[in-house]
Design a protein around this motif. Structure first.
Motif: not given
Length: 655
Positions: A265-273, A280-285, A290-294
């Motif tokens: 995100l432009p404000d450096s608060s987090g990122f998509y990946l 089993d399959f890759a998703g968008v998160a 340090g926390e991750l949510r799909f």
């Protein structure tokens, strides 16, 4: 990193045609069975190093086009939009080797580089310049050069040396670049930050095997680092550039997972990946603190994603049976975004740095590689490049059918079956991709299309260990299960026999890199099943290959294959090495390798060729002094593929 020969490189490293135009003769052990053991051990023989002749092209419109016409088909790939979205930088081999080209609003493409083949390129976020990489004869030891957008000014940032390097991108203000590099005599990767104005080159982290820069944080104060864990996974760390503190975000202690396509995100608060953590399959998160949510979890792999500069729109692609599906989601406004109408194929996407404009690269059997521009401001879509098909009729290019079949142990194996139009019960070539963490996908492959025009079917096999079918499938060949993938090759031939659409008694195997290993292994494990095989930059001895692997490969090899220093693993590697069973080899073989290969040293092919010839096996060996892990120069490709085609046509001919 994997022993992957990319589909582009494979298309450039696996093609051929009728009789060779050079004066070189095919060499074989059968022809020299009276030679002494000392003579047999000489590799390469003088005739193994090709004498390259000028490229000659047959007439367009021929019923069976010359292989050269397939090889001079061009593709535009690695698209990078200028920060304002007005210009596109991309690579293409129009001149015979990959060079950097630019196309602007006028639609006129212009070449920008003219030297050694280009290995990567990137825009500065300010648009003031680009950086590109090049190595020396395919040795993958890159130097970095800064270039003005019009190509009239260049400055060497880092000259090519014996160090391996991995470019890590520009800081958001365009003043610095990050990269990982191997110190002299060390396989580890240190992380550096280079100031483009002062020239100061600071080592900011003394690293370890498999470390690379995944992304800059937008505020310029931190780097996201990736650390390889096997062939299909990595850890993520955050390096604070002020304190040098390294914080692990996702990694050790968890099941190995992939984390890529970092989009802050432009404000450096987090990122998509993109990640397959816990799935089993890759998703968008989304990751923050340090926390991750799909946020999106389809029952197929997400391939890659891109975020608009203002953080408002997320665009990604999904792997749907080998073809890509384009997806987009407004993040703040919600609702749906009208998607552009695009030809089917394999996609990759990327936003301009400061404009809501997306570059979409598309490849398919009838589109060798071109780029479309999607402007989210008005929804307009425009094709930016038109790569030549070199006079080939696109309607005669064959598209595949996706197939699946049960292996002998009950596992479901996948692939793409290409059938030559109007040919009943044709012979077949089983094509084996590199990696093994890669996937046979429906793209233009010169060798395949040439063989199809000659009445030869192609099964592009996604043996176990291939990507695109989930994490479980990609790891089915790890460690002591390596031989299962070799059995998949024979199970594919048996399935083809049961299926009945091809003549499986006239089958050959062909593959590059890891696929080259599978060719050696299939011919020594199932010596009576195939008429012959063509192996490109393949491994013949896993012990020597793993001991001599490049730093990039060493980081992933231990999880993918095993520990070469462990006596039990070492004994296993010896047992599955084709050189151990070379006495079983009974069918003709074509082998090609570049002398500068840093991934699978040329000695891997040298020793197998010597051993095969000493046993009277017919071997045609093509050993390029100016190539590495693949064949990049047009004249070399033409020479190789003429011989490959002549070889395959001969061994597959009716008896």
């Amino acid at each position: 990193m994997s022993r992957a020969l990319s589909r582009l490189a494979l298309a450039l490293a696996l093609a051929g045609c009728g009789a060779p135009q050079t004066a070189m003769t095919v060499t074989s052990g059968a022809e020299t069975s009276t030679e002494t053991s000392e003579e047999a051990s000489a590799a390469p023989r003088p005739e193994d190093v090709p004498a390259i002749e000028p490229v000659r092209l047959g007439l367009a419109g021929a019923a069976e086009p010359d292989v050269v016409r397939y090889l001079v088909v061009r593709s535009a790939y690695a698209p990078r939009l200028s920060p304002d979205g007005a210009a596109l930088a991309y690579r293409t081999s129009t001149t015979g080797a990959p060079q950097l080209w630019m196309v602007g609003a006028d639609g006129v493409p212009e070449q920008r580089t003219f030297g050694e083949p280009i290995t990567f390129h990137a825009w500065s976020p300010t648009g003031a310049h680009l950086v590109y990489g090049s190595d020396r004869g395919g040795d993958e030891r890159e130097g970095f050069t800064l270039m003005s957008p019009d190509g009239t000014r260049e400055r060497v940032l880092l000259p090519a040396t014996e160090a391996f390097r991995s470019f890590g991108g520009f800081s958001r203000d365009g003043r610095r670049v990050a990269y990982a590099t191997t110190p002299e005599g060390s396989p580890r990767y240190d992380v550096h930050v280079l100031d483009l104005e002062t020239g100061e080159d600071r080592r900011v982290l003394e690293g370890r095997l498999g470390l690379y820069v995944a992304a800059w944080r937008p505020d310029g104060r931190a780097l996201v680092l990736g650390e390889t864990r096997g062939e299909d996974a990595n850890d993520l760390h955050l390096l604070d550039l002020e304190t040098r503190a390294l914080t692990t975000l996702f990694g050790p202690g968890e099941e190995p997972s992939q984390y890529h396509s970092i989009a802050w995100l432009p404000d450096s608060s987090g990122f998509y990946l993109v990640t397959d953590r816990g799935r089993d399959f890759a998703g968008v998160a989304f990751a923050s603190g340090g926390e991750l949510r799909f946020v999106h979890t389809p029952e197929r792999d997400v391939e890659g994603l891109a975020l608009s500069p203002d953080g408002d729109v997320l665009v990604w692609t999904e792997n749907d049976g080998g073809f890509s599906r384009l997806c987009a989601q407004p993040l703040r406004a919600g609702g749906e975004l009208a998607l552009p109408e695009l030809p089917p194929g394999v996609y990759s996407v990327g936003f301009a740095e400061r404009a809501p404009v997306v570059a979409i690269a598309i490849r398919s059997p009838r589109i060798p590689g071109d780029v479309w521009r999607w402007d989210l401001r008005d929804g307009s879509v425009r094709r930016l490049t038109r790569s030549t098909l070199a006079g080939l009729d696109p309607e005669r290019l064959v598209e595949p059918t996706a197939i699946s079949f049960p292996a002998s142990d009950g596992e479901t194996i996948h692939g793409l079956l290409y059938l030559p139009p109007g040919t009943l019960h044709p012979p077949v070539v089983i094509d084996l991709h590199g990696g093994p963490t890669a996937q046979a996908r429906p793209t233009f492959a010169a060798t395949q299309q040439y063989l199809l025009a000659r009445g030869v079917a192609v099964l592009d096999l996604n043996f176990r260990g291939s990507t695109g079918y989930g994490k479980r499938y990609a790891r089915l060949d790890n460690g002591r299960r390596r031989a299962d993938a070799v059995r998949d090759v024979e199970d594919a031939r048996r399935w083809l026999a049961r299926d009945g659409r091809v003549d499986a008694t006239r089958a050959a195997v062909m593959g590059g890199s890891y696929g080259g290993y599978l060719v050696f292994a299939a011919l020594t494990t199932f010596p009576e099943s195939f008429r012959g095989g063509a192996s490109f930059v393949g491994v013949s001895n896993w012990v020597t290959a793993l001991e001599g692997a490049s730093p990039e490969l060493r980081a992933s090899d231990r999880l993918e294959y095993g520990d070469i220093d462990d006596p039990a693993d070492r004994a296993f590697f010896e047992s599955i090495s084709p050189i151990t069973h070379v006495e079983r080899l009974a069918r003709p073989l074509l082998v090609s390798h570049g002398a500068n290969d840093p991934r699978d040293p040329v000695s891997e092919s040298d020793r197998f060729v010597v051993a095969a010839r000493a046993r009277g096996v017919e071997v045609d060996y093509v050993r390029f002094p100016d190539e590495g892990h693949g064949v990049r120069h047009l004249a070399n490709r033409v020479h190789l593929y003429r011989r490959v085609a002549a070889f395959l046509e001969r061994v597959l001919a009716p008896e």
